[in-house]
Motif scaffolding. Structure first.
Motif, PDB file in Angstrom:
ATOM      1  N   ILE A  38      -8.918  13.686   4.767  1.00 27.26           N
ATOM      2  CA  ILE A  38      -8.696  12.389   4.128  1.00 27.26           C
ATOM      3  C   ILE A  38      -7.227  12.221   3.764  1.00 27.26           C
ATOM      4  N   GLY A  39      -6.566  13.307   3.398  1.00 25.95           N
ATOM      5  CA  GLY A  39      -5.127  13.226   3.141  1.00 25.95           C
ATOM      6  C   GLY A  39      -4.365  12.800   4.379  1.00 25.95           C
ATOM      7  N   HIS A  40      -4.740  13.348   5.530  1.00 27.20           N
ATOM      8  CA  HIS A  40      -4.114  12.982   6.808  1.00 27.20           C
ATOM      9  C   HIS A  40      -4.347  11.511   7.122  1.00 27.20           C
ATOM     10  N   LEU A  41      -5.579  11.045   6.961  1.00 23.11           N
ATOM     11  CA  LEU A  41      -5.890   9.664   7.289  1.00 23.11           C
ATOM     12  C   LEU A  41      -5.202   8.683   6.333  1.00 23.11           C
ATOM     13  N   LEU A  42      -5.010   9.088   5.092  1.00 26.84           N
ATOM     14  CA  LEU A  42      -4.293   8.247   4.138  1.00 26.84           C
ATOM     15  C   LEU A  42      -2.791   8.263   4.365  1.00 26.84           C
ATOM     16  N   GLY A  43      -2.320   9.190   5.192  1.00 27.89           N
ATOM     17  CA  GLY A  43      -0.900   9.279   5.470  1.00 27.89           C
ATOM     18  C   GLY A  43      -0.114  10.029   4.424  1.00 27.89           C
ATOM     19  N   LEU A  44      -0.795  10.862   3.641  1.00 29.10           N
ATOM     20  CA  LEU A  44      -0.107  11.641   2.615  1.00 29.10           C
ATOM     21  C   LEU A  44       0.677  12.790   3.240  1.00 29.10           C
ATOM     22  N   ALA A  51       3.658   4.519  -5.368  1.00 25.04           N
ATOM     23  CA  ALA A  51       4.824   4.849  -4.539  1.00 25.04           C
ATOM     24  C   ALA A  51       4.417   5.079  -3.083  1.00 25.04           C
ATOM     25  N   HIS A  52       3.288   5.744  -2.884  1.00 22.43           N
ATOM     26  CA  HIS A  52       2.824   5.987  -1.514  1.00 22.43           C
ATOM     27  C   HIS A  52       2.461   4.678  -0.821  1.00 22.43           C
ATOM     28  N   ALA A  53       1.811   3.783  -1.539  1.00 25.15           N
ATOM     29  CA  ALA A  53       1.439   2.497  -0.951  1.00 25.15           C
ATOM     30  C   ALA A  53       2.677   1.711  -0.533  1.00 25.15           C
ATOM     31  N   ALA A  54       3.732   1.784  -1.330  1.00 31.27           N
ATOM     32  CA  ALA A  54       4.958   1.040  -1.019  1.00 31.27           C
ATOM     33  C   ALA A  54       5.578   1.502   0.298  1.00 31.27           C
ATOM     34  N   ARG A  55       5.332   2.739   0.664  1.00 29.65           N
ATOM     35  CA  ARG A  55       5.885   3.275   1.918  1.00 29.65           C
ATOM     36  C   ARG A  55       4.957   3.062   3.109  1.00 29.65           C
ATOM     37  N   SER A  56       3.765   2.540   2.868  1.00 29.79           N
ATOM     38  CA  SER A  56       2.707   2.598   3.877  1.00 29.79           C
ATOM     39  C   SER A  56       2.401   1.282   4.577  1.00 29.79           C
ATOM     40  N   GLU A 102       0.033   2.953  10.449  1.00 33.14           N
ATOM     41  CA  GLU A 102      -1.357   2.860  10.914  1.00 33.14           C
ATOM     42  C   GLU A 102      -2.181   3.951  10.253  1.00 33.14           C
ATOM     43  N   THR A 103      -2.305   3.835   8.947  1.00 29.79           N
ATOM     44  CA  THR A 103      -3.071   4.788   8.145  1.00 29.79           C
ATOM     45  C   THR A 103      -4.078   4.012   7.302  1.00 29.79           C
ATOM     46  N   LEU A 104      -4.969   4.743   6.666  1.00 27.07           N
ATOM     47  CA  LEU A 104      -5.911   4.089   5.764  1.00 27.07           C
ATOM     48  C   LEU A 104      -5.187   3.386   4.615  1.00 27.07           C
ATOM     49  N   THR A 105      -4.140   4.014   4.098  1.00 22.36           N
ATOM     50  CA  THR A 105      -3.377   3.371   3.037  1.00 22.36           C
ATOM     51  C   THR A 105      -2.716   2.100   3.551  1.00 22.36           C
ATOM     52  N   GLY A 106      -2.162   2.166   4.750  1.00 19.63           N
ATOM     53  CA  GLY A 106      -1.558   0.974   5.341  1.00 19.63           C
ATOM     54  C   GLY A 106      -2.554  -0.156   5.497  1.00 19.63           C
ATOM     55  N   GLU A 107      -3.774   0.178   5.925  1.00 15.69           N
ATOM     56  CA  GLU A 107      -4.812  -0.848   6.058  1.00 15.69           C
ATOM     57  C   GLU A 107      -5.129  -1.479   4.708  1.00 15.69           C
TER      58      GLU A 107
END
Length: 399
Positions: free
Chosen positions: A146-152, A196-201, A205-210
């Motif tokens: 899930i960390g990978h898919l969120l782009g962490l 902060a992570h969302a601001a970069r995303s 093409e990650t779950l956070t980006g979506e």
């Protein structure tokens, strides 16, 4: 039903479910302060009628944190509704990014990463001949995925996941006030980190980006409300995305090894792995169920319910319904498949079900191939005292 000790009920709810299924009408469970919905047909009906059975309050904790713990969270972003406990248009808006981010194509693209992560974990303990499965594999694999898919950043995943787990501890685990405050501080720090992570995303093409694009469309910075929705739904996804799969990885391996014939059959016939996954989910739903709030006077299973009444919709009991499954209390990977409800049904069906199944499939393929001598190293396995993310507290394996 007769009132039973809550911890005993949580550790083994199936006798309670069985008695409730044998009762013509609904049974009130004082332990849950809700009417139990336990038959497969009734569970499916409730889940098919979201207008009559609202998801608001679906996820209610067992513990109320102290005011000082709440104060630690007050200044942090978040505290917005999430997909799990929303209805109607809001639910659709929260769900759309998850549907895109957890699509079959996205899960297929993640498969090489999942395979490599799974193989790495097994390699880390294979030579030892023994492992505590929950800590050595069932928890770290879904957290990594899930960390990978969120782009962490992979280096950040352990701390982020631990902080997310503390959010669950706050509402499900009794703790002294100082521990509650410490947990709340970790959760608040996590929420700031997710901003902060969302601001970069946004462009990723990650779950956070979506989630960012879906909940804060258009140019410019998100509004405060949009930011809170992004943080809350990212945190919710992070928890659901690893704890549910952790539970399934724990119970599936436990039940396969508890009856040696099942494990040996799977090793002889690895083509049964898809059937084993569905049987594992049916037999021990990773989330036992959720609450629903009745929105108007109605009748369910011969029982008149009033507006505002609460029902607990038991996915787990539906999987043990004698009217649908032959010998439902027997774990049998060779049984004729029948549609279970362990990942929910209808508009609130689990959007991550495909990802959970894929992680279990990769895991079983790996174990059957590399560790066919796998067996339980300790006879007594104790289930965690929770209806959420039901799993063994500890599962020691050897080979």
């Amino acid at each position: 039903m007769a009132r039973v000790d809550r911890e005993a009920f949580y550790r083994d709810p199936y006798p309670v479910y069985a008695r409730a299924r044998a009762t013509p009408e609904l049974t009130f469970a004082g332990e849950l302060d809700a009417w139990l919905v336990v038959r497969h047909a009734d569970v499916r009906e409730v889940l098919s009628r979201p207008a009559d059975f609202s998801s608001q309050g679906a996820f209610r904790g067992d513990v109320t944190p102290s005011p000082r713990a709440f104060a630690e969270l007050a200044g942090a972003p978040g505290n917005a509704p999430v997909v799990l406990s929303s209805d109607g248009e809001a639910h659709q808006r929260y769900r759309r990014p998850l549907t895109r981010g957890l699509s079959a194509a996205r899960v297929a693209a993640a498969r090489p990463f999942i395979q490599a992560a799974a193989a790495g974990l097994v390699a880390s303990f294979a030579a030892a001949g023994r492992v505590e499965w929950m800590g050595g594999y069932a928890r770290p694999l879904p957290a990594t995925v899930i960390g990978h898919l969120l782009g962490l950043d992979p280096a950040d995943v352990p701390a982020v996941i631990q902080a997310g787990d503390r959010a669950e501890d706050l509402i499900f685990t009794p703790m002294p006030e100082d521990e509650q405050i410490a947990a709340a501080r970790e959760v608040a720090a996590l929420r700031h980190r997710l901003v902060a992570h969302a601001a970069r995303s946004r462009e990723q093409e990650t779950l956070t980006g979506e989630l960012v694009r879906g909940l804060a469309p258009g140019p410019g910075e998100p509004t405060t409300r949009q930011r809170d929705e992004i943080v809350s739904n990212t945190q919710n996804l992070m928890l659901a995305g690893h704890l549910t799969t952790t539970a399934l990885l724990g119970t599936a391996v436990h039940h396969l090894l508890r009856d040696r014939r099942q494990w040996e059959l799977l090793c002889e016939r690895p083509e049964l792995i898809p059937a084993a996954i569905e049987e594992a989910a049916r037999f021990e739903a990773p989330v036992q169920g959720f609450r629903r709030r009745v929105t108007r006077p109605l009748t369910l299973s011969g029982m008149e319910l009033d507006e505002g009444d609460t029902v607990f919709v038991s996915f787990a009991s539906a999987g043990r319904d004698e009217a649908v499954f032959a010998e439902p209390d027997v774990f049998d990977i060779a049984r004729e498949p029948a549609r279970h409800l362990s990942f929910g049904h209808g508009v609130h069906g689990c959007p991550g079900a495909l990802l959970a199944r894929e992680q279990l499939r990769i895991t079983l393929e790996l174990l059957v191939r590399d560790l066919p001598g796998l067996h339980l190293a300790e006879g007594e396995v104790t289930m965690a005292a929770t209806l959420i993310h039901r799993a063994p507290e500890k599962l020691v394996l050897a080979w």
